[in-house]
Design a protein around this motif. Structure first.
Motif, PDB file in Angstrom:
ATOM      1  N   ARG A   8      -7.274   5.328   1.287  1.00  0.00           N
ATOM      2  CA  ARG A   8      -7.169   6.210   0.107  1.00  0.00           C
ATOM      3  C   ARG A   8      -7.328   5.402  -1.172  1.00  0.00           C
ATOM      4  O   ARG A   8      -7.321   4.161  -1.163  1.00  0.00           O
ATOM      5  CB  ARG A   8      -5.832   6.941   0.134  1.00  0.00           C
ATOM      6  CG  ARG A   8      -4.603   6.031   0.012  1.00  0.00           C
ATOM      7  CD  ARG A   8      -3.381   6.856  -0.382  1.00  0.00           C
ATOM      8  NE  ARG A   8      -2.147   6.085  -0.387  1.00  0.00           N
ATOM      9  CZ  ARG A   8      -1.691   5.377  -1.421  1.00  0.00           C
ATOM     10  NH1 ARG A   8      -2.414   5.258  -2.535  1.00  0.00           N
ATOM     11  NH2 ARG A   8      -0.533   4.740  -1.342  1.00  0.00           N
ATOM     12  N   ASN A   9      -7.462   6.123  -2.306  1.00  0.00           N
ATOM     13  CA  ASN A   9      -7.567   5.435  -3.600  1.00  0.00           C
ATOM     14  C   ASN A   9      -6.185   5.108  -4.142  1.00  0.00           C
ATOM     15  O   ASN A   9      -5.162   5.592  -3.639  1.00  0.00           O
ATOM     16  CB  ASN A   9      -8.328   6.278  -4.617  1.00  0.00           C
ATOM     17  CG  ASN A   9      -7.702   7.627  -4.819  1.00  0.00           C
ATOM     18  OD1 ASN A   9      -7.842   8.511  -3.987  1.00  0.00           O
ATOM     19  ND2 ASN A   9      -6.966   7.790  -5.921  1.00  0.00           N
ATOM     20  N   TRP A  10      -6.187   4.325  -5.204  1.00  0.00           N
ATOM     21  CA  TRP A  10      -4.959   3.884  -5.848  1.00  0.00           C
ATOM     22  C   TRP A  10      -4.234   5.048  -6.518  1.00  0.00           C
ATOM     23  O   TRP A  10      -4.857   5.952  -7.067  1.00  0.00           O
ATOM     24  CB  TRP A  10      -5.323   2.826  -6.896  1.00  0.00           C
ATOM     25  CG  TRP A  10      -4.183   2.420  -7.747  1.00  0.00           C
ATOM     26  CD1 TRP A  10      -3.133   1.650  -7.368  1.00  0.00           C
ATOM     27  CD2 TRP A  10      -3.972   2.767  -9.123  1.00  0.00           C
ATOM     28  NE1 TRP A  10      -2.277   1.482  -8.402  1.00  0.00           N
ATOM     29  CE2 TRP A  10      -2.767   2.152  -9.508  1.00  0.00           C
ATOM     30  CE3 TRP A  10      -4.667   3.524 -10.053  1.00  0.00           C
ATOM     31  CZ2 TRP A  10      -2.254   2.290 -10.795  1.00  0.00           C
ATOM     32  CZ3 TRP A  10      -4.160   3.653 -11.331  1.00  0.00           C
ATOM     33  CH2 TRP A  10      -2.967   3.042 -11.699  1.00  0.00           C
ATOM     34  N   ARG A  11      -2.894   5.006  -6.480  1.00  0.00           N
ATOM     35  CA  ARG A  11      -2.089   6.018  -7.175  1.00  0.00           C
ATOM     36  C   ARG A  11      -1.032   5.319  -8.015  1.00  0.00           C
ATOM     37  O   ARG A  11      -0.517   4.272  -7.607  1.00  0.00           O
ATOM     38  CB  ARG A  11      -1.378   6.920  -6.157  1.00  0.00           C
ATOM     39  CG  ARG A  11      -2.339   7.775  -5.352  1.00  0.00           C
ATOM     40  CD  ARG A  11      -1.608   8.428  -4.184  1.00  0.00           C
ATOM     41  NE  ARG A  11      -2.574   9.040  -3.289  1.00  0.00           N
ATOM     42  CZ  ARG A  11      -2.309   9.429  -2.055  1.00  0.00           C
ATOM     43  NH1 ARG A  11      -1.083   9.268  -1.567  1.00  0.00           N
ATOM     44  NH2 ARG A  11      -3.249   9.978  -1.305  1.00  0.00           N
ATOM     45  N   PRO A  12      -0.700   5.885  -9.166  1.00  0.00           N
ATOM     46  CA  PRO A  12       0.339   5.265 -10.005  1.00  0.00           C
ATOM     47  C   PRO A  12       1.602   5.060  -9.179  1.00  0.00           C
ATOM     48  O   PRO A  12       1.965   5.931  -8.387  1.00  0.00           O
ATOM     49  CB  PRO A  12       0.563   6.301 -11.115  1.00  0.00           C
ATOM     50  CG  PRO A  12      -0.688   7.108 -11.157  1.00  0.00           C
ATOM     51  CD  PRO A  12      -1.238   7.118  -9.764  1.00  0.00           C
TER      52      PRO A  12
END
Lengths: 450, 450
Positions: free
Chosen positions: A378-382
């Protein structure tokens, strides 16, 4: 050549080799005098004249101006093209002022016509008092030096042979030669800022200093010489600043900061010009904002300028017409054996095996038994954190990206290999200390990014 | 530091290490606010304040302004120096405007006082609206870019911490702090151009564009940055242009012509500044005239500028405070044996002998029998011709000088040895073909210049 002085001064400004001239004639005294002057010298200097008139349809009597020009050309035996354009509509459609719309329509009409008839030069009747008005108008609107350098006698195919004359010289010539002309009523309309400047404000300056106009003209000349200087300096060094032209224009921040601020602001102008194609609506305040972006302490930042997007990305300045499209968020399940395709087209492949083959930036291996399934990409998340191999404790991913100078756009498309909430691998960059393969590990899962 | 915003913005501009500040206080709202701001931050920033007031004696009530300032300083417990100066008399004596005289007297008073009391900095109360007025005033008077760059926050020992504020900010501060001040009646006197600009003309600009002032301030900032750039460029190359500093300043014409015109005009300004000590009364039109002198086809020419004399002499540009003193005309009889002293101190000596010793630029020999007496030594006169040795026919001396690039001043002090109307020798340069010594010549007269 034995010509009276006004004709002589115009003849001297004609670039040699000119064979065909397009002359813009509104029918007012300036353009009628210009046409008369050019007609007078045309046979001796061996060029032909074609007259152009654009009817703006702003006033009921505007078509009679066109008739006047048509009549004059018949009388003087000159070919003539007359067109009409609804300036009011154009202004409304493009959300610009009537003056701007008129100017734009005129330039386009003249330019196209000149191409069509094969004229090398387009003669315009602007004179010294117009120059002073243009200067004051731009000063009033907040122009920088470049805008204040106003009009030039020669500017590409545009030619303004009357630019060094005053309005009174022109009127005198008209009366000496018994010329007729039409009065443009819109010149008296104080709704137009230029007219208000001409009739109300500039006369106050002349009253204080009768030589006011001469001072402005000298200043404009100085600015034009300066502009030429800056242009040369910019041309000489611009290419050395370019880091990439792949996805918009990227310039080297350290090199920009090493140039003197006076030169730097011109380099930034040139960069905006390259990306946008023109500098319309770009004001000095925008350039100052770009300069601030460049020298501020924040290592990443963006600015939205008119029809232009500017970003600082660590040591580069990135300029595009618009902001780059952000990648779609993604969250994909990765099978033990098989692959997933990332939104940017790259592929992550998983395979299981018993032999270690070794790791690299693009390949990692984990002990399968130590992982909880399923694996996801998955992509980066805060808020993301991970525990990099070789470091004790965890690190915020944001901090990790920032320490590694990963640009915002790259962060968003960097694949993270996760198992539950645990980040195993920041794809292409660094693995975590989880599930490291030991000698007696048993089955291994090998993950490749390509 | 925890100061309200206005105090903070002033404190930020204070150069570190300032221990003593001289504050110019007219008693008007601007300077009273400045003094109050500085007093507020002085203990925290550890500097002391000394107040200065100059009574211009232009208005009957001016001494009451001085009283007001004295009273204010007593109340705020600040040391204060008050002086008085007859500005009207100064203006008349120096033939300058009252404004100029006032400015000059103020600057001198403040400068001298700062030296005396050991203040590092002189604080002035100019604000952003003054800046806009100064710009417009100079524009109106025909200033070039350098003049238009107007006032700076820091300029040597002068400090203008309010320059980025507007008049309304200052008035607001004054009312918030219940400050009292005196209204300077001369601010309303439209005899003063600045007041007319402030009250009549500039408001028309704001009416057209409410952000007019901001545009001017940005432009001034751009000009200041540009000026700094030009200053560095000039400093970097000026010395390489200097040919001599012996008798005024001489610059290399070819090197000047090889620089871009934008830079050249700044180099010429710098040259005038070096020679004159300042640039008062030097306008852009003067610099253009010098540039014309430099590039014109005439190889020698002069210009009289305000308190400055500029000449082209072949390949050099010569700049002095005033024109060089021309040598006195002279016409001296030279005895066969003996010497004469020329006005420039050089000596011409004659001696007779029978042996030839040989000639050089500084020594010639003639056959005494072929000369008619007496010999004379005189300066060049229009119409002079001579017959150079090795050339058939005669040559106009003016042409001879010009071919040999002899500068005007040198021509006038070049001694000519004449016999009757015949020029025998252009001293130090070339002999005529008259009375050349042959083998059997008999007595010889030998002439030496030293």
């Amino acid at each position: 050549m034995n010509l009276p002085s006004l004709e002589h001064s115009v003849a001297e400004l004609l670039p040699s080799g000119t064979r065909k001239l397009l002359v813009a004639v509104s029918g007012g005294v300036d353009s009628v005098v210009l046409l008369h002057l050019l007609k007078t010298i045309s046979s001796e200097l061996e060029f032909t004249i074609h007259v152009a008139h654009l009817d703006h349809r702003l006033r009921p009597e505007s078509s009679s101006d066109a008739d006047f020009v048509r009549q004059l050309c018949r009388q003087w035996d000159l070919p003539c093209s007359i067109e009409s354009c609804d300036i009011r509509q154009l202004a409304a459609r493009q959300k610009i002022s009537l003056e701007m719309a008129g100017r734009q329509a005129r330039r386009e009409f003249l330019w196209t016509l000149a191409q069509k008839i094969g004229a090398e030069l387009i003669a315009l009747a602007h004179h010294g008092d117009d120059q002073v008005e243009t200067f004051m108008l731009r000063l009033l609107r907040g122009s920088g030096q470049s805008g204040l350098s106003a009009m030039r006698v020669h500017q590409g195919c545009w030619w303004r042979p009357l630019l060094n004359l005053r309005r009174q010289d022109i009127v005198k010539y008209a009366s000496q030669h018994n010329l007729k002309w039409v009065e443009d009523e819109s010149n008296r309309d104080s709704m137009f800022l230029r007219n208000r400047l001409r009739s109300e404000i500039i006369p106050q300056f002349y009253e204080i200093n009768p030589r006011f106009g001469g001072g402005i003209e000298r200043l404009v000349q100085q600015f034009q010489v300066d502009e030429d200087y800056w242009q040369r300096e910019v041309t000489a060094i611009f290419d050395s600043l370019v880091v990439s032209r792949e996805d918009g224009l990227r310039l080297s921040r350290p090199k920009l900061l090493a140039t003197h601020p006076a030169l730097r602001v011109r380099l930034l102008r040139a960069a905006l010009l390259q990306v946008r194609g023109d500098l319309q609506k770009i004001e000095s305040v925008h350039l100052l904002a770009v300069d601030d972006l460049l020298s501020a302490s924040r290592s990443q930042g963006e600015l939205n300028l008119p029809e232009c997007w500017v970003a600082r990305r660590y040591e580069s300045l990135w300029i595009r017409r618009g902001s780059p499209a952000l990648p779609e968020p993604f969250d994909l399940t990765l099978p033990d054996e098989g692959e997933v395709k990332l939104p940017d087209g790259r592929i992550i492949r998983a395979s299981t095996q018993v032999e270690q083959e070794g790791e690299s930036a693009m390949v990692v291996e984990f002990s399968l038994a130590a992982l909880s399934q399923p694996l996801r990409v998955r992509n980066w998340r805060p808020g993301d954190r991970f525990e990099p191999l070789g470091m004790s404790g965890h690190k915020r991913l944001k901090r990790f990206f920032s320490d590694n100078r990963v640009e915002r756009e790259v962060r968003l498309r960097t694949p993270l290999l996760v198992s539950g909430e645990t980040i195993l691998w920041v794809g292409g960059m660094r693995r975590s200390r989880h599930a490291v393969v030991r000698c007696d590990a048993g089955e291994i899962i090998r993950i490749e990014l390509f």
